[in-house]
Write a protein that holds these residues in place. Structure first.
Motif, PDB file in Angstrom:
ATOM      1  N   THR A  24      63.969  52.715  38.675  1.00 38.43           N
ATOM      2  CA  THR A  24      64.125  54.112  39.074  1.00 38.43           C
ATOM      3  C   THR A  24      63.444  54.402  40.400  1.00 38.43           C
ATOM      4  N   VAL A  27      65.500  53.222  43.404  1.00 38.95           N
ATOM      5  CA  VAL A  27      66.718  54.012  43.578  1.00 38.95           C
ATOM      6  C   VAL A  27      66.382  55.370  44.183  1.00 38.95           C
ATOM      7  N   VAL A  28      65.358  56.037  43.660  1.00 32.81           N
ATOM      8  CA  VAL A  28      64.954  57.342  44.178  1.00 32.81           C
ATOM      9  C   VAL A  28      64.522  57.219  45.633  1.00 32.81           C
ATOM     10  N   TYR A  29      63.782  56.167  45.962  1.00 30.43           N
ATOM     11  CA  TYR A  29      63.324  55.949  47.332  1.00 30.43           C
ATOM     12  C   TYR A  29      64.515  55.786  48.277  1.00 30.43           C
ATOM     13  N   ARG A  30      65.476  54.994  47.869  1.00 30.56           N
ATOM     14  CA  ARG A  30      66.657  54.771  48.725  1.00 30.56           C
ATOM     15  C   ARG A  30      67.460  56.053  48.898  1.00 30.56           C
ATOM     16  N   LEU A  31      67.617  56.819  47.827  1.00 32.84           N
ATOM     17  CA  LEU A  31      68.352  58.080  47.932  1.00 32.84           C
ATOM     18  C   LEU A  31      67.621  59.052  48.857  1.00 32.84           C
ATOM     19  N   ALA A  32      66.293  59.105  48.751  1.00 37.61           N
ATOM     20  CA  ALA A  32      65.512  60.001  49.598  1.00 37.61           C
ATOM     21  C   ALA A  32      65.644  59.594  51.058  1.00 37.61           C
ATOM     22  N   GLU A  33      65.625  58.298  51.321  1.00 36.42           N
ATOM     23  CA  GLU A  33      65.766  57.816  52.697  1.00 36.42           C
ATOM     24  C   GLU A  33      67.148  58.167  53.246  1.00 36.42           C
ATOM     25  N   ASP A  34      68.187  57.950  52.448  1.00 33.19           N
ATOM     26  CA  ASP A  34      69.551  58.286  52.876  1.00 33.19           C
ATOM     27  C   ASP A  34      69.692  59.786  53.110  1.00 33.19           C
ATOM     28  N   ALA A  35      69.116  60.586  52.231  1.00 31.24           N
ATOM     29  CA  ALA A  35      69.187  62.044  52.388  1.00 31.24           C
ATOM     30  C   ALA A  35      68.468  62.469  53.658  1.00 31.24           C
ATOM     31  N   THR A  38      70.662  61.684  56.600  1.00 31.94           N
ATOM     32  CA  THR A  38      71.793  62.617  56.669  1.00 31.94           C
ATOM     33  C   THR A  38      71.357  63.966  57.240  1.00 31.94           C
TER      34      THR A  38
END
Length: 46
Positions: A24, A27-35, A38
């Motif tokens: 988890t 995954v959260v770290y990668r989503l935060a980086e992508d966000a 963006t």
């Protein structure tokens, strides 16, 4: 002198090893980086 005897018996049921892997945080770290990327790329719409 005393002598001893050691007996080792295999268990009647198979040994079960459960591996619970927690991904988890990654995954959260990668989503935060992508966000973050963006938001930086589209600062005018936020």
């Amino acid at each position: 002198m005393l002598s001893g005897c050691v007996t080792v018996n295999a268990p009647s049921e198979p040994i079960v090893i459960e591996l619970n892997i927690n991904i988890t945080a990654e995954v959260v770290y990668r989503l935060a980086e992508d966000a973050g990327n963006t938001i930086e790329e589209n600062a005018d719409i936020f």
